[in-house]
Write an enzyme that holds these catalytic residues in place. Structure first.
Site, mmCIF file in Angstrom:
data_model
loop_
_atom_site.group_PDB
_atom_site.id
_atom_site.type_symbol
_atom_site.label_atom_id
_atom_site.label_comp_id
_atom_site.label_asym_id
_atom_site.label_seq_id
_atom_site.Cartn_x
_atom_site.Cartn_y
_atom_site.Cartn_z
ATOM 1 N N HIS A 27 40.761 43.950 57.777
ATOM 2 C CA HIS A 27 42.190 44.324 57.722
ATOM 3 C C HIS A 27 42.459 45.507 58.647
ATOM 4 C CE1 HIS A 27 43.195 42.060 53.935
ATOM 5 N NE2 HIS A 27 41.873 42.031 53.925
ATOM 6 N N HIS A 56 47.541 41.711 58.407
ATOM 7 C CA HIS A 56 46.667 41.657 57.248
ATOM 8 C C HIS A 56 45.543 40.675 57.443
ATOM 9 C CE1 HIS A 56 46.530 43.091 53.280
ATOM 10 N NE2 HIS A 56 47.784 43.455 53.315
ATOM 11 N N GLU A 110 42.102 47.277 27.379
ATOM 12 C CA GLU A 110 40.680 46.972 27.592
ATOM 13 C C GLU A 110 40.284 47.046 29.070
ATOM 14 O OE1 GLU A 110 42.783 45.062 25.921
ATOM 15 O OE2 GLU A 110 42.062 44.982 23.859
ATOM 16 N N HIS A 120 40.303 34.448 18.369
ATOM 17 C CA HIS A 120 39.494 35.655 18.190
ATOM 18 C C HIS A 120 37.998 35.353 18.081
ATOM 19 C CE1 HIS A 120 43.274 37.591 17.768
ATOM 20 N NE2 HIS A 120 42.780 38.720 17.305
#
Ligand SMILES: Cc1ncc(C[n+]2csc(CCOP(=O)(O)OP(=O)(O)O)c2C)c(N)n1
Length: 669
Positions: free
Chosen positions: A31, A265, A414, A476
């Site tokens: 890049h 890019h 998380e 779960h």
């Protein structure tokens, strides 16, 4: 600023730009546009603001720099080279080539001066919060009349970084924790790969950060060094809020056809465009990898300043050491990641006579028994401390103003937790742990993968580790997570069978070097098994061991299992014995450690000639490596179900009867 110094600044900035363009061009990939735009930022940071020593990139109190938009790696490699890190020009010419020091994205441990591996957007932002938090925590613990921990953490991040959810989580947490020495410079260039950011990104980023509690500044033009420098100074002097500096830049600055376009890019500019951009910079258009001697000499002054910064820290350190020898010994120990002698003296041993105990509960007891001897242990949960049993009874909440405490509240974040743990570990001086349900390891997986790639000693406590989780149902109940985590190179996953194996697993986790360690722990109670008190310390270290030999004649088959299913094969062994079948019980808490054992040991535990039946309440795939084509596996090839855990287990084939039936079938009985 004098005209002369302005010119010199420009010369250095243009050297960063042209080196980056040339390296991408030579590699035919990479890049170029973002390094061309952001060169002024790294130039200012590395030559004016950062206290760093290119000759000793590991000096503990250096300022940290994180290039979160890792695709702009040439920006970092150029400035590292110019300021005198051990990164010769030859390596810039070998950008992205096999064995070079300049891989496509910055890799920690590979290139001197790279503080963390980046490339997956957003990760660097999250990691930086861990680094800044480590600084605040260690400062609170160790600073006295002299400050020996006091540095900034600078981040360069892009639109992509700030779109990714992880950066939102991490920024919110950093604002809450009031991490005043964290400074993010946001490249507000309006361009991503598909085009204008307006395609998908409309929010007012500065206002978002204001609402997180950050100090926010805007710089209208990245090339305005005075404005940029002023903003950095103001961010430095903000003690109680992290800082965001939104800097307007122009991707591929100076390239006549590619500036401000997504075409800058991910691919080289092309020879013509490079020549045109070089002309725009006042550069010799046909010179490639050209470093003007004045630019090099100017940037290399970082090599002269560096030892000065470090020496003044060293002097403070020595005065502090003389006044606080015990604290200093502790500091040295945790910097070296050494465990203190007798750290394990209170590690509990559990007896089969004790009432059954969930391995998550055993882990909580163990953690609390060892934490007083290991002040470097620092961690918490993503709002699940009561379930994951990770609260340290002897410590308070780590909060703004109480940075020296050890109970961290990550909030329900998380992914950021995973990255913050990486930052804490990378900073040094801390053994971080983070907890959630095993099912939500998926929410932190990209950061776990980076911990493994960087070989960082992070500990994960993942509880509720199977369908035995029960009533919460299939959303779960982990099924494929154990296998998915084991598939990550450098990752060590332990699934202990009972409280003693959990203690042994913690020992492995703390002694382990070379990557993260995950502990998969049960929600449900487990009996303490006969033999683990004696055999687990060595057995768990070896990954698998004979927990109970066939009681009578030589074994006819081997039963092997991990975690909560070991109790099933122990009971099945007894039942088979009653039926005249001799079975060996092998507890296998860790594949990775077992795979490292010498062949003799592996074959002594799992003799090639004996039929084998493996049992684990997770995907069966992978156990074939241990049972062979002739063997059998009781596992799961479906999602779980919502019902009491014991019922779900029974219905899905995790019963003593089923183990006995399948064992007999293996022997054609
Ligand atoms: C998690 C992740 N998703 C996708 C990518 C692929 N990718 C590399 S750069 C980029 C976007 C670049 O836009 P921006 O972040 O604004 O950087 P800039 O255009 O300023 O270089 C993407 C999608 C990635 N590196 N990481």
């Amino acid at each position: 600023m004098s005209e002369k110094s302005d010119q010199l600044d420009q010369l250095c900035i243009n050297t960063i730009r042209t080196l980056s363009m040339d390296a991408v061009e030579k590699a035919h990939s990479g890049h170029p546009g973002t390094p061309m735009a952001l060169a002024p930022i790294v130039y200012l940071l590395f030559t004016r603001f950062m206290r760093h020593n290119p000759a000793d990139p590991g000096w503990p109190d250096r300022d940290r720099f994180v290039l979160s938009c890792g695709h702009a790696s040439m920006l970092l490699y150029s400035i590292l080279h110019l300021t005198g890190y051990r990164l010769p020009l030859e390596e810039l010419k070998r950008f992205r080539q096999w064995g070079s020091l300049t891989p496509g994205h910055p890799e920690y441990g590979h290139t001197p001066g790279v503080e963390t591996t980046t490339g997956p957007l957003g990760q660097g932002c999250g990691t930086s919060v861990g680094m800044a938090l480590a600084e605040a925590h260690l400062g609170a613990r160790f600073n006295r009349e002299e400050s020996i921990v006091e540095h900034f953490t600078y981040v360069l991040c892009s639109d992509g970084d700030l779109m990714e959810g992880i950066s939102h989580e991490a920024a919110s947490l950093a604002g809450h924790l009031k991490l005043g020495k964290l400074i993010w410079l946001y490249d507000d260039n309006h361009i991503t790969i598909e085009g204008d950011t307006a395609l998908a990104f409309d929010e007012d980023v500065p206002r978002r950060f204001e609402s997180y509690g950050w100090q926010v500044q805007r710089v209208q033009d990245v090339n305005d060094l005075e404005a940029l420098g002023g903003a950095i100074e103001s961010a430095q002097s903000e003690a109680h809020r992290p800082s965001l500096i939104a800097v307007r830049s122009h991707i591929a600055y100076g390239a006549p056809h590619k500036q401000d376009t997504a075409a800058a890019h991910g691919s080289p500019l092309g020879a013509e465009e490079i020549r045109a951009a070089k002309r725009f910079y006042g550069w010799p258009p046909d010179k490639s990898f050209y470093v003007p001697p004045e630019a090099l000499a100017h940037c290399r002054r970082a090599l002269e300043r560096g030892p000065g910064y470090q020496a003044s820290w060293q002097e403070r350190f020595e005065r502090w050491q003389a006044a606080h020898p015990q604290l200093a010994a502790e500091w040295q120990r945790i910097q070296q990641r050494e465990l203190p002698p007798d750290w394990d003296r209170d590690l509990p041993v559990f007896s089969p006579q004790e009432p059954p105990l969930a391995s998550r509960a055993a882990s909580g007891k163990i953690l609390n028994a060892i934490a007083p001897h290991l002040p470097e242990l620092l961690g918490g949960a993503a709002d699940l401390a009561p379930s994951t049993k990770t609260l340290l009874a002897g410590s308070q909440d780590l909060e703004a103003g109480h940075y020296g405490e050890r109970n961290l509240h990550f909030g329900i974040r998380e992914h950021a937790m995973g990255a913050v743990l990486n930052g804490l570990a990378l900073h040094g001086g801390i053994r971080p742990y983070g907890a959630t349900f095993l099912i939500f390891s998926d929410y932190m997986r990209p950061a776990v993968r980076l911990a493994a790639l960087m070989k960082q000693p992070v500990i994960y406590i993942w509880t509720h580790d199977s369908i035995a989780q029960g009533e919460d149902g299939p959303t779960h109940q982990p099924v494929e997570q154990l296998l998915a985590l084991r598939a990550i190179p450098n990752m060590t996953l332990l699934r202990p069978a009972d409280a003693n194996e959990t203690a042994a697993a913690w020992r492995v986790a703390l002694e382990h070097d070379g990557g993260p360690v995950g502990l998969a722990l049960s929600r449900q109670k487990l009996p303490t098994l006969v033999g683990t008190a004696e055999k687990a310390p060595e057995g768990v270290r070896r990954g698998a061991y004979i927990l109970a030999e066939a009681p009578g004649d030589p074994p006819q088959l081997v039963l092997l299992a991990s975690g909560s299913e070991v109790q099933l094969i122990v009971a099945a062994q007894a039942e088979l014995q009653r039926q005249g079948v001799q079975a060996r019980v092998v507890s296998m808490p860790c594949w990775e450690l077992f795979d490292e054992q010498v062949r003799d040991y592996r074959e002594s535990v799992l003799p090639p000639k004996l039929p084998k039946l493996a049992v684990e309440a997770g995907t069966a795939r992978g156990w074939r490596d241990y049972v062979g084509l002739e063997g059998d596996v009781i596992g799961l090839d479906r999602f779980g179900a919502s019902a009491p855990g014991a019922i779900v287990l029974e219905k899905l084939g995790f019963s003593v009867d089923e183990v006995v039936r399948r064992a007999r079938a293996l022997l054609s009985l």
